[in-house]
Enzyme design. Structure first.
Site, PDB file in Angstrom:
ATOM      1  N   ASP A 131      80.885  39.961  34.036  1.00  0.00           N
ATOM      2  CA  ASP A 131      80.869  40.074  35.488  1.00  0.00           C
ATOM      3  C   ASP A 131      82.245  39.983  36.105  1.00  0.00           C
ATOM      4  O   ASP A 131      83.104  39.237  35.651  1.00  0.00           O
ATOM      5  CB  ASP A 131      79.970  38.982  36.085  1.00  0.00           C
ATOM      6  CG  ASP A 131      78.504  39.326  35.894  1.00  0.00           C
ATOM      7  OD1 ASP A 131      78.137  40.463  36.228  1.00  0.00           O
ATOM      8  OD2 ASP A 131      77.757  38.483  35.398  1.00  0.00           O
TER       9      ASP A 131
ATOM     10  N   GLU B  60      66.797  43.473  40.249  1.00  0.00           N
ATOM     11  CA  GLU B  60      67.272  42.724  39.098  1.00  0.00           C
ATOM     12  C   GLU B  60      67.473  41.291  39.557  1.00  0.00           C
ATOM     13  O   GLU B  60      68.357  41.001  40.370  1.00  0.00           O
ATOM     14  CB  GLU B  60      68.613  43.264  38.605  1.00  0.00           C
ATOM     15  CG  GLU B  60      68.526  44.598  37.916  1.00  0.00           C
ATOM     16  CD  GLU B  60      69.876  45.011  37.340  1.00  0.00           C
ATOM     17  OE1 GLU B  60      70.782  44.150  37.238  1.00  0.00           O
ATOM     18  OE2 GLU B  60      70.021  46.186  37.025  1.00  0.00           O
TER      19      GLU B  60
END
Ligand SMILES: Cc1ncc(COP(=O)(O)O)c(C=O)c1O
Lengths: 293, 464
Positions: free
Chosen positions: A88, A77
């Site tokens: 995040d 990724e």
């Protein structure tokens, strides 16, 4: 005042990229489904490594991605730095913040995609939606095809809002990975899985350290629920940081996604070598998963 | 009161009728919607459904009206400011006095509604983001009133500029978490609040402070704030027998502006003017004038105008006013701008502070610096339109919280407060320390996510 971001890619380039994409979708189908299917044929789950482009700098981040592949990652990724990464945790925020401040953008990301493909793994871009929209959705799709990328994971784009992305991925044959969560209703699970191509990203509640057993249950349930409504592969990330944890998740998922552990290795100054070592451990983990009784 | 001397009052529209936007999925034209992790969709659906049921429930309507009257002190008055108006080209200027609300700004209108909704859906904890601290204070207030646990995320930069409000929130029993990520201002506080929400969504409701964010927030917050314009329209008609020519409000996220605009949107003859924070001037790049100086994109869960660079990264905004220091804006404003129903203009720090001082000295009213941007807009528009024009300005808040910033700006006394410049903060000897509001012994409320251990629930970061 400018209107919505325009695709300024040349028409002829777009047309040829689109032909190539269409050809790919005819001839090869989904690049992500293929690599995950191949792992499954080998009796194991796929290892999917996340690393953000631009930490500690663009070249080192690309070297780290290549090292992850050398260590055994099947898919990388390729993370697009974003100023407001709402999903995040602190580890990834810290790394991404450096890249954002350094002005890292889509051209760097595409270079990383090329490098991962050249290293023999399948690159998939991981991006919040605004950087893609700003670059131009069609331009992004065409350039991603040209760079050898499989598609993109879009953590803050739900299929309901994805008309432009659905159209661009249909046109080019790129994969599009949407997320499902334990809180998703059955109807949403079905719709989201149906909209996904390549795999479905099962994002299960993290919790804090020490709650892994519970979390693992939730993830396993989510995978089972998703499988009951879709034939698409389901990959899971759980804050996996060791080979044993990778083995545990690999027992019930088609792919194990690892992000923060890789980033932590870079933050700790271990560099691409540290990433390679971690990848080797995780790759061994996804290969020793037993089917659960 | 001069009722009969003027033309008969135009028909009063039904105050409960909503504009035809947004659509069922929260879109204002191409703006709005939901750009959120899937993990939040269920919570947003739950909120939408509960809210749609609540807003037509007579019990809620009565309870909300009672709180507004007995607790907030509504209706807020309309005050004509003749001495101030001498500086507005002879135009007549009416102020809608949201500064007189309990807690000192319009923010209380919204939080009472959302706190009632929180209780209705059975959650026990609220979280909020705050810039100037007004929304945080309002949320802490409503939480105290209704027995909810409360955590407020506030950019570290803002905890310095608005130390008084930090202390107020803590007195009210809220936990204030200074946010040290990114630009350490409102946008980062919003990110952190979303991370908390996604982690604790089972117990926690996010009381969003403005008409931005994912659906249903823009529509719901508008509904709670529209009381400003509903009252003001009636008040102006009653005292003047006519509608104002122009309605002006400052625009941060846009809630006080939508609040006063909504009732007037159907009145085609009434100009709606939103004043954005021009900071050092839009051409310097140091500003927070999102519609004037930004372009469309996605931030904080919705499509709207935002300040962004070529890579789609949000650009840090700059304004002397913490409450306007936000690089985004609510999607309904983007829509009203694009269809030409409202106009948006920038006001610089200096222009706002001139208007701030003027209102203090001519009328004995200390406005919030946010609201001073609207006053500065009135000075310009009044001069453009000249005498006989009637301007209605939303005085969204009072300036108690801004006394230090204003003292520093005008060089009064020994009080100096930083704006958004760390060096200056340290030099000034204030602001380098978080101030008395930030006592270290404070216990976090259960489930709170502090900034060094924030873990998003379905944490794409951890997992990605
Ligand atoms: C007094 C006052 N006015 C205006 C604002 C800006 O917010 P909005 O644009 O949502 O009204 C704030 C925000 O803190 C405020 O405190």
């Amino acid at each position: 005042m400018s209107g919505a971001p325009e695709d300024d890619g040349g028409v002829s380039i777009a047309a040829s990229a689109s032909e190539r994409g269409a050809e790919r979708s005819r001839s090869r189908g989904s690049a992500l489904a293929a690599v995950i299917g191949k792992a499954r044929a080998d009796g194991r789950a796929a290892l999917i490594a996340y690393l953000p482009v631009g930490y500690p700098d663009v070249d080192t981040s690309i070297a780290a991605m290549v090292a992850a592949v050398e260590g055994g990652a099947d898919v990388v990724e390729v993370g697009v730095p974003y100023s407001d990464p709402g999903m995040d945790g602190p580890v990834i925020q810290e790394a991404v913040d450096v890249a954002v401040r350094a002005g890292v953008g889509m051209p760097d990301v595409l270079r990383a995609v090329e490098a991962v493909a050249a290293a023999g793994a399948v690159p998939v871009v991981m991006s919040y939606w605004n950087p893609i929209e700003r670059y131009g959705v069609d331009r992004f799709a065409d350039d991603l095809v040209a760079a050898g990328g499989a598609g993109a994971i879009t953590p803050d784009l739900i299929p309901d809002e994805a008309a432009a992305w659905l159209a661009a991925t249909e046109r080019t044959g790129l994969d599009r990975v949407f997320l499902v969560a334990p809180s998703s209703t059955d109807a949403r699970l079905a719709a989201t899985a149906a909209a996904s191509r390549g795999f479905v990203y099962a994002a299960s509640t993290m919790g804090v350290t020490g709650t892994r057993a519970t979390v693992s249950d939730a993830a396993e349930r989510l995978v089972a629920r998703t499988r009951s409504v879709s034939g698409t592969a389901v990959c899971v990330g759980l804050g996996v940081s060791s080979g044993d944890q990778a083995a545990e998740v690999a027992a019930f998922a088609d792919g194990v996604i690892v992000g923060s552990a890789y980033v932590r290795a870079l933050l700790a100054g271990e560099g691409p070598d540290g990433v390679r070592v971690l990848s080797e451990e995780l790759a061994a983990g996804v290969r020793r998963a037993r089917v659960r009784t | 009161m001069t009722l009969s001397a003027h033309a008969p009052a135009p028909d009063v529209p039904d105050a409960t009728a909503r504009p035809e936007w947004p659509d069922a999925t929260g879109h204002f034209g191409v703006y709005g919607g939901r750009f959120v992790p899937e993990a939040l969709v269920a919570a947003l659906d739950e909120l939408t459904e509960a809210y749609e049921a609540m807003r037509v429930d007579p019990e809620f309507v009565a309870e909300f009206a009672r709180l507004q009257r007995d607790y907030t002190g509504r209706p807020s008055p309309v005050t004509e400011v003749a001495r101030f108006a001498e500086h507005c080209g002879g135009a007549r200027v009416l102020l809608k006095r949201e500064d007189l609300n309990h807690t000192g700004s319009h923010k209380i209108n919204n939080v009472l509604g959302q706190a009632l909704l929180t209780k209705r859906i059975g959650k026990t904890r609220v979280i909020a983001e705050t810039g100037a601290g007004q929304h945080g204070v309002a949320t802490a207030t409503a939480a105290a009133l209704m027995g909810l646990s409360c955590t407020v995320y506030m950019g570290e930069e803002d905890t310095r500029r608005q130390a008084l409000n930090v202390a107020r929130m803590r007195l009210l029993g809220a936990e204030v978490i200074p946010v040290t990520t990114g630009s350490r201002t409102l946008k980062d506080a919003i990110n952190e609040a979303f991370r908390d929400w996604v982690t604790n969504v089972e117990t926690t409701n996010y009381v969003f402070g403005t008409v931005a964010g994912p659906h249903p927030f823009p529509a719901m917050v508008r509904d709670f704030q529209r009381v400003i314009g509903d009252e003001a329209r009636e008040q102006v008609l009653e005292r003047e027998g006519r509608l104002p020519d122009v309605v002006l409000a400052c625009v941060g996220g846009g809630s006080n502006a939508i609040g006063i605009f909504t009732a007037f949107v159907p009145d085609a003859g009434v100009r709606l003017v939103g004043l954005e924070a021009g900071g050092d001037g839009v051409d310097t790049g140091r500003h927070a004038a999102t519609i004037t100086g930004g372009d469309p994109g996605v931030l904080h869960g919705a499509r709207s105008y935002l300040l962004q660079d070529d890579n789609g990264q949000t650009i840090e905004s700059h304004s002397i006013s913490a409450g306007l220091d936000y690089p985004g804006v609510g999607p309904e404003h983007a829509f009203l701008h694009d269809i030409g129903r409202a106009e948006y203009r920038p006001v610089t720090d200096a222009e706002a502070m001139e208007a701030f001082a003027l209102l203090c000295r001519t009328e004995g009213i200390i406005p919030a610096i946010e609201s001073a941007h609207a006053l500065a807009g009135a000075m310009v528009v009044g001069r453009e339109l000249g005498p006989d024009s009637l301007l209605l300005v939303n005085l969204s808040g009072r300036g108690d919280k801004d006394v230090e910033t204003a003292s520093a700006w005008f060089g009064l006394g020994e009080h100096t407060a930083p704006t958004d410049d760390d060096e200056r903060a340290v030099e000034a000897g204030r602001g380098a320390e978080p101030g008395p509001g930030l006592d270290e012994d404070q216990q976090p409320t259960e489930g709170a996510v502090t900034n060094d251990e924030a873990v998003a629930g379905p944490d794409a970061g951890e997992q990605a």
